[in-house]
Design a protein around this motif. Structure first.
Motif, short mmCIF file in Angstrom:
data_model
loop_
_atom_site.label_atom_id
_atom_site.label_comp_id
_atom_site.label_asym_id
_atom_site.label_seq_id
_atom_site.Cartn_x
_atom_site.Cartn_y
_atom_site.Cartn_z
N LEU A 8 -43.54 13.89 3.50
CA LEU A 8 -43.98 15.18 2.97
C LEU A 8 -42.81 15.98 2.42
CD1 LEU A 8 -46.57 16.40 5.67
CD2 LEU A 8 -46.95 14.98 3.66
N GLU A 11 -42.01 22.92 -1.08
CA GLU A 11 -41.32 23.72 -2.09
C GLU A 11 -40.60 24.89 -1.43
OE1 GLU A 11 -44.16 23.98 -5.45
OE2 GLU A 11 -43.13 25.88 -5.89
N MET A 253 -45.26 23.90 6.65
CA MET A 253 -45.71 22.54 6.33
C MET A 253 -47.05 22.23 6.97
SD MET A 253 -42.11 20.46 6.44
CE MET A 253 -42.92 19.01 5.76
N LYS A 254 -47.49 23.11 7.90
CA LYS A 254 -48.81 22.95 8.54
C LYS A 254 -48.92 21.65 9.33
CE LYS A 254 -49.96 26.60 6.13
NZ LYS A 254 -49.84 27.93 6.77
N ILE A 255 -47.80 21.23 9.91
CA ILE A 255 -47.86 20.05 10.77
C ILE A 255 -47.34 20.40 12.15
CG2 ILE A 255 -47.70 18.37 8.89
CD1 ILE A 255 -44.75 17.99 9.51
N LYS B 254 -52.22 16.15 14.65
CA LYS B 254 -50.89 16.74 14.47
C LYS B 254 -50.80 17.60 13.22
CE LYS B 254 -49.69 14.06 17.92
NZ LYS B 254 -49.72 14.61 19.29
N ILE B 255 -51.90 18.27 12.91
CA ILE B 255 -51.86 19.19 11.78
C ILE B 255 -52.28 20.58 12.23
CG2 ILE B 255 -52.19 17.42 9.99
CD1 ILE B 255 -55.12 18.22 9.81
N VAL B 256 -51.74 21.59 11.55
CA VAL B 256 -52.04 22.99 11.84
C VAL B 256 -53.22 23.41 10.98
CG1 VAL B 256 -51.17 25.34 11.65
CG2 VAL B 256 -49.67 23.53 12.52
#
Lengths: 296, 296
Positions: A8, A11, A253-255, B254-256
């Protein structure tokens, strides 16, 4: 038997650092961490007699789960020695993956003694989470994949705890990279690897006081010589820098990543000038966190 | 100007539900939510004179950020009316994306009045977050991509709040799917869409008491006719089912994701028999959460 995990980018984080960052997401790996790669390779390298007798490790963390799952997928027995105060959720995870859990007192000597008993009675082969060449080579496959997708990375950063991921990363970068250097990122509080590189001999940690709970372990004699030869430098970061980097990854990154995984981004943020205009690979080591107990 | 977001799967969740689940991850979209698609399309559909005068919306949530960023990327002005009690981080996000923030009292009438003033003085075009055909069509592009990658989905589930995503999803599934049906998932506490489908007219919510803060809004007269014609059914879920599904997604995938995004998985878990052995698409609508204020 492992996922080819995605790479991933962000930006926002590129703008923040002035570098082009690429994140190899081993938090999406089976059982949630790169440990699956090392465990699987180590077990696959056993001979038929060893496979029949099974494997044993002692771990309260990701490696126990990785050995249990890898062994299950290969159809062999796995004995996982766990301290009696291990979180129930971790014991349940090992059992879910088919591991045979053996409880012992919560001391290193009790763990080692219990594992030794299983070696003696079952003939099982002991697997070390980081100080084992086949584990190191299994871990290296994450970086092989990384470089297949991004052959022009200038540098790859890996967190360093026991040294198994960093050693594997540096081997893969050396043999498969295009002048790609390897750096380690380590919590200042447990910077045995940083000090070992300086002194040339394996140094010990005085404490385990870091939020990056996967990095509290010590370097070993199998991985240190590799790290000494192939790792350019180790960058140390403070606890609050780790937590801030972890929060940035979650928010931007929303992870979901472990604190240990945020150490490498924290190092890039700390030493921006060093990485400016470079293509920088960052190994996200895992995503197994306790959501009831987040550091932010 | 938008990301083609990835589609993720989870062996664990497939085993748990008995269905083959595919998650379209709009939490990885620019500004963290599908709203970017609708905002961008609505602005691109304006004529040159309208573009010169800019756009205005009132929003304390994702749509304000989406309009600000989409407008910035298209080089036009965006006025975002926000209530004076909006979280600072949301105001800062809109400003970061180049939006012109106008504060007003925290009532619907104050918001509407303030937006109207900007329409009068600037000639700006008002954009509604969900009750606007061009917003709906922009939202639909998520499902177009979804079906390009997985043309044989049997059903796609979308959360429903204002109805802009569900309407767009159902249009795309109808025109681009292969006998792909569309279902909505809605919190029981704000189930105006469920009741509206039953009664045939737009019903109102009495409360906004749901953890799924993106779904507190009301259906509109632009999207309801589409939903009435093309959506097979709406499944209502309880608050604790939403939180449990959200935690499952965080821990296992594992994601938000936002609570609103977990409503669709909660619906599949609640009605397992309905989805058994089906290929089920789930739209993960966004990932903008306050990490200091998680529901688990």
């Amino acid at each position: 038997m492992v996922h080819r995990t995605p790479v991933l980018t962000s930006e926002y984080l590129n703008n923040l650092t002035g570098a082009a960052l690429y994140f190899k997401c081993e938090n999406f790996q089976k059982m949630g961490a790169f440990k699956m790669r090392g465990a699987l390779n180590a077990i696959q390298c056993l001979d038929e007699d060893q496979k029949r007798k099974g494997v044993v490790t002692h771990s309260s963390g990701n490696f126990g789960q990785a050995v249990a799952l890898a062994a299950k997928n290969l159809g062999i027995k796995a004995f996982i020695v766990m301290p009696e105060n291990a979180p129930k959720v971790k014991v349940a995870a090992v059992e879910h993956y088919g591991g045979i859990v053996i409880m012992c007192e919560s001391t290193i000597s009790a763990r080692e003694k219990t594992a030794q008993q299983i070696i003696n009675t079952e003939g099982a082969t002991f697997l070390h989470p980081s100080n084992d060449l086949n584990v190191i080579l299994g871990n290296a496959t994450a970086t092989v994949e990384f470089l297949q997708e991004h052959p022009d990375l200038n540098v790859i950063l890996s967190p360093v705890g026991g040294g198994g991921l960093l050693a594997g990363t540096s081997l893969a970068a050396h043999y498969f990279g295009n002048h790609c250097s390897t750096m380690g990122a380590e919590p200042q509080e447990v910077n045995d690897a940083f000090r070992s590189l300086k002194s040339g001999v394996i140094e010990n940690n005085e404490t385990t006081a870091t939020v990056a709970d996967g990095l509290r372990t010590q370097l070993g004699d199998q991985n240190f010589p590799i790290i000494k030869e192939l790792v350019d430098r180790i960058i140390c970061v403070e606890e609050e820098e780790i937590v801030a980097a972890m929060q940035l990854i979650w928010e931007r990154m929303k992870i979901v990543v472990e604190a240990s995984s945020a150490v490498a981004l924290a190092a890039v943020l700390k030493e921006k000038e060093m990485f400016k205009n470079k293509k920088v690979g960052i190994l996200i080591s895992g995503g197994n966190v306790d959501l009831q107990n987040l550091p932010f």
